[in-house]
Scaffold this motif. Structure first.
Motif, PDB file in Angstrom:
ATOM      1  N   HIS A   3      36.640  40.329  35.996  1.00 35.02           N
ATOM      2  CA  HIS A   3      36.519  41.695  36.514  1.00 35.02           C
ATOM      3  C   HIS A   3      36.023  42.657  35.431  1.00 35.02           C
ATOM      4  O   HIS A   3      35.296  43.617  35.731  1.00 35.02           O
ATOM      5  CB  HIS A   3      37.870  42.185  37.039  1.00 35.02           C
ATOM      6  CG  HIS A   3      38.272  41.536  38.333  1.00 35.02           C
ATOM      7  ND1 HIS A   3      37.599  41.750  39.514  1.00 35.02           N
ATOM      8  CD2 HIS A   3      39.279  40.682  38.621  1.00 35.02           C
ATOM      9  CE1 HIS A   3      38.178  41.046  40.477  1.00 35.02           C
ATOM     10  NE2 HIS A   3      39.204  40.390  39.960  1.00 35.02           N
ATOM     11  N   ASN A   4      36.426  42.431  34.187  1.00 35.09           N
ATOM     12  CA  ASN A   4      36.116  43.370  33.117  1.00 35.09           C
ATOM     13  C   ASN A   4      35.289  42.771  31.990  1.00 35.09           C
ATOM     14  O   ASN A   4      34.590  43.493  31.280  1.00 35.09           O
ATOM     15  CB  ASN A   4      37.422  43.932  32.532  1.00 35.09           C
ATOM     16  CG  ASN A   4      38.301  44.579  33.593  1.00 35.09           C
ATOM     17  OD1 ASN A   4      37.843  45.448  34.337  1.00 35.09           O
ATOM     18  ND2 ASN A   4      39.551  44.156  33.673  1.00 35.09           N
TER      19      ASN A   4
ATOM     20  N   GLY B 108      38.969  32.440  36.187  1.00 34.96           N
ATOM     21  CA  GLY B 108      39.927  33.376  35.620  1.00 34.96           C
ATOM     22  C   GLY B 108      41.144  33.491  36.506  1.00 34.96           C
ATOM     23  O   GLY B 108      41.214  32.888  37.585  1.00 34.96           O
ATOM     24  N   VAL B 109      42.119  34.267  36.048  1.00 32.85           N
ATOM     25  CA  VAL B 109      43.397  34.398  36.744  1.00 32.85           C
ATOM     26  C   VAL B 109      43.663  35.879  37.007  1.00 32.85           C
ATOM     27  O   VAL B 109      43.540  36.711  36.103  1.00 32.85           O
ATOM     28  CB  VAL B 109      44.546  33.795  35.907  1.00 32.85           C
ATOM     29  CG1 VAL B 109      45.865  33.902  36.656  1.00 32.85           C
ATOM     30  CG2 VAL B 109      44.248  32.351  35.549  1.00 32.85           C
ATOM     31  N   GLU B 110      44.007  36.192  38.252  1.00 31.75           N
ATOM     32  CA  GLU B 110      44.413  37.556  38.593  1.00 31.75           C
ATOM     33  C   GLU B 110      45.747  37.862  37.924  1.00 31.75           C
ATOM     34  O   GLU B 110      46.722  37.125  38.092  1.00 31.75           O
ATOM     35  CB  GLU B 110      44.552  37.691  40.108  1.00 31.75           C
ATOM     36  CG  GLU B 110      43.247  37.590  40.868  1.00 31.75           C
ATOM     37  CD  GLU B 110      42.506  38.908  40.906  1.00 31.75           C
ATOM     38  OE1 GLU B 110      43.018  39.887  40.319  1.00 31.75           O
ATOM     39  OE2 GLU B 110      41.422  38.957  41.516  1.00 31.75           O
ATOM     40  N   GLU B 111      45.806  38.947  37.164  1.00 34.56           N
ATOM     41  CA  GLU B 111      47.021  39.254  36.424  1.00 34.56           C
ATOM     42  C   GLU B 111      48.190  39.599  37.350  1.00 34.56           C
ATOM     43  O   GLU B 111      49.336  39.228  37.079  1.00 34.56           O
ATOM     44  CB  GLU B 111      46.759  40.427  35.465  1.00 34.56           C
ATOM     45  CG  GLU B 111      45.847  40.069  34.305  1.00 34.56           C
ATOM     46  CD  GLU B 111      45.750  41.203  33.309  1.00 34.56           C
ATOM     47  OE1 GLU B 111      46.447  42.219  33.507  1.00 34.56           O
ATOM     48  OE2 GLU B 111      44.992  41.066  32.334  1.00 34.56           O
ATOM     49  N   GLN B 112      47.929  40.290  38.437  1.00 38.89           N
ATOM     50  CA  GLN B 112      49.013  40.740  39.313  1.00 38.89           C
ATOM     51  C   GLN B 112      49.523  39.622  40.220  1.00 38.89           C
ATOM     52  O   GLN B 112      50.721  39.487  40.443  1.00 38.89           O
ATOM     53  CB  GLN B 112      48.538  41.925  40.159  1.00 38.89           C
ATOM     54  CG  GLN B 112      48.203  43.170  39.343  1.00 38.89           C
ATOM     55  CD  GLN B 112      47.752  44.321  40.211  1.00 38.89           C
ATOM     56  OE1 GLN B 112      47.524  44.161  41.409  1.00 38.89           O
ATOM     57  NE2 GLN B 112      47.625  45.498  39.603  1.00 38.89           N
ATOM     58  N   THR B 113      48.614  38.789  40.725  1.00 35.96           N
ATOM     59  CA  THR B 113      49.011  37.743  41.677  1.00 35.96           C
ATOM     60  C   THR B 113      49.053  36.352  41.065  1.00 35.96           C
ATOM     61  O   THR B 113      49.573  35.424  41.686  1.00 35.96           O
ATOM     62  CB  THR B 113      48.038  37.727  42.867  1.00 35.96           C
ATOM     63  OG1 THR B 113      46.715  37.397  42.386  1.00 35.96           O
ATOM     64  CG2 THR B 113      48.008  39.084  43.563  1.00 35.96           C
TER      65      THR B 113
END
Length: 275
Positions: A229-230, A256-261
């Protein structure tokens, strides 16, 4: 810190769990020739963390260096170890001599040199004339043990270490903080049934097989996890990786890995226009 496995039975068990590692004995700088190598089996840090996370193996940490371990052996213990090694070597030689003599007798029977009525004296005379005993002695080999008797004497820390402590210790060699995302990529692929190996030969962090590497070719070349995303994706790396993947018939994969989920996402890239 390199996770190593020396016991053949443990290596067989690890393979059943989908962890193959890389044999590194005698030729550690030519690991791609793993069919010719022997123990120890070198694991990836992700392999060890996955085993520890799934309660399939204990992580034992040896804090002492090899020089300290050797200097800590008493003279009495050293003599006992030497006697054990000598006895084991003599038993191995006795087994080899008996096996080779029995094998030689069977060959002599097949070519008609001896039969069931041949006496022990006649057989001994035949062996002397053929210099067979000397040939047997020259063919004996030293069987190297794949387990250590010395490690039994030292204090190895294992119990009482938390998962977070083990995780931080295993991954402290990573160059950047937050590299646990790469482990989550590893775990997601393992959960899908892939078998993973080091991917340095193909320009990646891992290469993924759909099953045992002895039965399948690898299908994927996976890169280190990124914050897609960034974090910008280097187009030169993408182009070269995709072209290399097409040449060696593998998909070039980033993820990559979603930080929230904590959801894991993968993206595959192929170089179009060939063939």
């Amino acid at each position: 810190m390199a996770p190593l496995v020396f016991d053949i039975r443990h290596i067989q068990l690890l393979r059943k769990w989908g962890i193959c590692g890389v044999l590194s004995g005698t030729l550690p700088t030519a690991a791609q020739q793993n069919v010719f190598l022997s123990v120890p089996l070198r694991l990836m840090l992700e392999d060890v963390l996955w085993l520890h996370h799934n309660n399939l193996a204990d992580v034992k940490i040896i804090r002492q260096g090899g020089d300290k371990i050797m200097t800590g052996i008493t003279r009495e213990r050293g003599a006992k170890l030497s006697k054990l090694v000598e006895d084991r070597l003599n038993k191995s030689f006795e087994y080899q001599r008996k096996f080779k003599k029995d094998e030689h007798i069977e060959k002599l029977k097949k070519i008609g040199k001896i039969n069931d009525e041949t006496t022990a004296e006649e057989l001994e005379q035949l062996n002397k004339s053929n210099n067979n005993d000397h040939l047997i002695e020259s063919s004996l080999f030293i069987d190297i043990a794949d387990t250590s008797m010395i490690l039994e004497d030292i204090n190895i820390e294992s119990d009482g270490l938390s998962y977070d402590y083990i995780r931080d210790l295993l991954f402290k060699q990573y160059r950047q903080a937050g590299k646990m995302q790469t482990y989550f990529l590893y775990k997601a692929l393992r959960d899908q049934g892939y078998v993973l190996s080091p991917g340095g030969r193909f320009g990646g962090k891992f290469i993924a097989y759909p099953g045992d590497p002895l039965r399948f070719h690898s299908h994927l070349t996976i890169q280190d996890a990124i914050d897609y995303h960034n974090e910008p994706i280097d187009l030169i790396s993408m182009i070269s990786g995709a072209r290399l993947g097409t040449t060696v018939k593998k998909l070039w994969v980033i993820g990559g890995v979603e930080e929230q989920t904590n959801e894991t996402h993968f993206f595959s890239v192929e170089w179009a226009g060939f063939g």
